[in-house]
Design a protein around this motif. Structure first.
Motif, PDB file in Angstrom:
ATOM      1  N   VAL A   1      -1.589   6.231   1.973  1.00 43.89           N
ATOM      2  CA  VAL A   1      -2.086   4.852   1.874  1.00 43.89           C
ATOM      3  C   VAL A   1      -3.590   4.814   1.607  1.00 43.89           C
ATOM      4  O   VAL A   1      -4.040   4.109   0.703  1.00 43.89           O
ATOM      5  CB  VAL A   1      -1.731   4.055   3.151  1.00 43.89           C
ATOM      6  N   PHE A   2      -4.379   5.561   2.378  1.00 48.25           N
ATOM      7  CA  PHE A   2      -5.825   5.410   2.312  1.00 48.25           C
ATOM      8  C   PHE A   2      -6.510   6.370   1.346  1.00 48.25           C
ATOM      9  O   PHE A   2      -7.583   6.077   0.853  1.00 48.25           O
ATOM     10  CB  PHE A   2      -6.435   5.514   3.709  1.00 48.25           C
TER      11      PHE A   2
ATOM     12  N   TRP B   1       9.175  -2.405   5.678  1.00 47.26           N
ATOM     13  CA  TRP B   1       7.865  -2.918   5.289  1.00 47.26           C
ATOM     14  C   TRP B   1       7.209  -1.875   4.412  1.00 47.26           C
ATOM     15  O   TRP B   1       7.346  -0.680   4.644  1.00 47.26           O
ATOM     16  CB  TRP B   1       6.960  -3.150   6.493  1.00 47.26           C
ATOM     17  N   VAL B   2       6.469  -2.322   3.442  1.00 46.07           N
ATOM     18  CA  VAL B   2       5.658  -1.413   2.633  1.00 46.07           C
ATOM     19  C   VAL B   2       4.225  -1.506   3.158  1.00 46.07           C
ATOM     20  O   VAL B   2       3.633  -2.580   3.140  1.00 46.07           O
ATOM     21  CB  VAL B   2       5.714  -1.775   1.133  1.00 46.07           C
ATOM     22  N   LEU B   3       3.715  -0.389   3.651  1.00 47.69           N
ATOM     23  CA  LEU B   3       2.334  -0.340   4.128  1.00 47.69           C
ATOM     24  C   LEU B   3       1.433   0.035   2.962  1.00 47.69           C
ATOM     25  O   LEU B   3       1.619   1.069   2.331  1.00 47.69           O
ATOM     26  CB  LEU B   3       2.160   0.700   5.229  1.00 47.69           C
ATOM     27  N   LEU B   4       0.480  -0.836   2.678  1.00 44.32           N
ATOM     28  CA  LEU B   4      -0.521  -0.590   1.651  1.00 44.32           C
ATOM     29  C   LEU B   4      -1.901  -0.639   2.289  1.00 44.32           C
ATOM     30  O   LEU B   4      -2.054  -1.132   3.411  1.00 44.32           O
ATOM     31  CB  LEU B   4      -0.428  -1.657   0.547  1.00 44.32           C
ATOM     32  N   LYS B   5      -2.881  -0.179   1.575  1.00 46.45           N
ATOM     33  CA  LYS B   5      -4.259  -0.250   2.055  1.00 46.45           C
ATOM     34  C   LYS B   5      -4.753  -1.690   1.934  1.00 46.45           C
ATOM     35  O   LYS B   5      -4.613  -2.315   0.884  1.00 46.45           O
ATOM     36  CB  LYS B   5      -5.152   0.673   1.225  1.00 46.45           C
ATOM     37  N   ASN B   6      -5.328  -2.212   2.998  1.00 45.83           N
ATOM     38  CA  ASN B   6      -5.980  -3.521   2.948  1.00 45.83           C
ATOM     39  C   ASN B   6      -7.338  -3.291   2.301  1.00 45.83           C
ATOM     40  O   ASN B   6      -8.227  -2.704   2.909  1.00 45.83           O
ATOM     41  CB  ASN B   6      -6.116  -4.100   4.353  1.00 45.83           C
ATOM     42  N   LYS B   7      -7.486  -3.738   1.066  1.00 47.48           N
ATOM     43  CA  LYS B   7      -8.707  -3.461   0.306  1.00 47.48           C
ATOM     44  C   LYS B   7      -9.867  -4.370   0.678  1.00 47.48           C
ATOM     45  O   LYS B   7     -11.013  -4.055   0.397  1.00 47.48           O
ATOM     46  CB  LYS B   7      -8.412  -3.561  -1.193  1.00 47.48           C
ATOM     47  N   THR B   8      -9.568  -5.507   1.294  1.00 46.47           N
ATOM     48  CA  THR B   8     -10.634  -6.436   1.684  1.00 46.47           C
ATOM     49  C   THR B   8     -10.410  -6.922   3.116  1.00 46.47           C
ATOM     50  O   THR B   8     -10.103  -8.087   3.338  1.00 46.47           O
ATOM     51  CB  THR B   8     -10.683  -7.643   0.728  1.00 46.47           C
TER      52      THR B   8
ATOM     53  N   TYR C   1       0.605  11.878   7.100  1.00 45.26           N
ATOM     54  CA  TYR C   1       1.223  11.562   5.802  1.00 45.26           C
ATOM     55  C   TYR C   1       0.925  10.108   5.424  1.00 45.26           C
ATOM     56  O   TYR C   1       0.507   9.825   4.299  1.00 45.26           O
ATOM     57  CB  TYR C   1       2.733  11.801   5.862  1.00 45.26           C
ATOM     58  N   ILE C   2       1.129   9.180   6.363  1.00 43.83           N
ATOM     59  CA  ILE C   2       0.911   7.755   6.085  1.00 43.83           C
ATOM     60  C   ILE C   2      -0.538   7.504   5.677  1.00 43.83           C
ATOM     61  O   ILE C   2      -0.809   6.876   4.659  1.00 43.83           O
ATOM     62  CB  ILE C   2       1.297   6.887   7.303  1.00 43.83           C
ATOM     63  N   THR C   3      -1.489   7.989   6.473  1.00 46.25           N
ATOM     64  CA  THR C   3      -2.896   7.731   6.161  1.00 46.25           C
ATOM     65  C   THR C   3      -3.315   8.406   4.866  1.00 46.25           C
ATOM     66  O   THR C   3      -4.077   7.844   4.084  1.00 46.25           O
ATOM     67  CB  THR C   3      -3.827   8.156   7.312  1.00 46.25           C
ATOM     68  N   SER C   4      -2.777   9.581   4.598  1.00 44.74           N
ATOM     69  CA  SER C   4      -3.095  10.279   3.349  1.00 44.74           C
ATOM     70  C   SER C   4      -2.577   9.494   2.148  1.00 44.74           C
ATOM     71  O   SER C   4      -3.302   9.279   1.176  1.00 44.74           O
ATOM     72  CB  SER C   4      -2.489  11.684   3.376  1.00 44.74           C
TER      73      SER C   4
END
Length: 144
Positions: free
Chosen positions: A70-71, A90-97, A65-68
């Motif tokens: 976020v990524f 914490w809010v986990l977001l995708k690190n874009k860079t 669920y998390i990877t789906s």
């Protein structure tokens, strides 16, 4: 080696790399962390940003669920770093860079930055000179 890297936009400064690694492995059970890069938040001495680079994501339904989200969905997922404190999250977001790991030491990185700075300064001077030449040519052609 996993290519997953999370961005947490707001985390208390009391968290260090060892603690974040432990929380990801044992509390929220996301996976094993390679490293954590912290960035201070200007004007917020109690908080920092964190870029969490994963070595491995555990294969669980919750992590699917998390990877789906976020990524793939580019949405944030709320996780709770404390087992008994549901007020902090914490809010986990995708690190874009994501910043790639390097074998250079801090002195080598600083020297490379110094070299690049001198190259940029030389290029800025050359651009200034070329602009002056173009302006002179343009004025000469206008007068003639």
């Amino acid at each position: 080696m996993s290519t997953f890297s999370f961005f947490v936009p707001r985390m208390l400064t009391e968290y260090d790399e060892t603690r974040v690694k432990g929380i990801f492995a044992s509390v929220i059970c996301v996976g094993s962390v390679t490293r954590v890069d912290f960035v201070p938040i200007e004007g917020e001495p109690r908080f920092q940003k964190a870029f969490i680079h994963m070595e491995q994501i555990y294969n669980t339904p919750a992590n699917s669920y998390i990877t789906s989200e976020v990524f793939e969905g580019n949405r944030g997922v709320r996780v709770y770093p404390g087992m008994f404190n549901q007020n902090e999250y914490w809010v986990l977001l995708k690190n874009k860079t994501p910043v790639q790991e390097t074998k250079l030491n801090i002195h080598q990185v600083a020297e490379n930055a110094r070299i690049l700075q001198s190259v940029v300064e030389a290029q800025a001077n050359e651009i200034k000179s070329l602009r002056e030449q173009v302006a002179l040519i343009t004025r000469t052609e206008t007068v003639a």
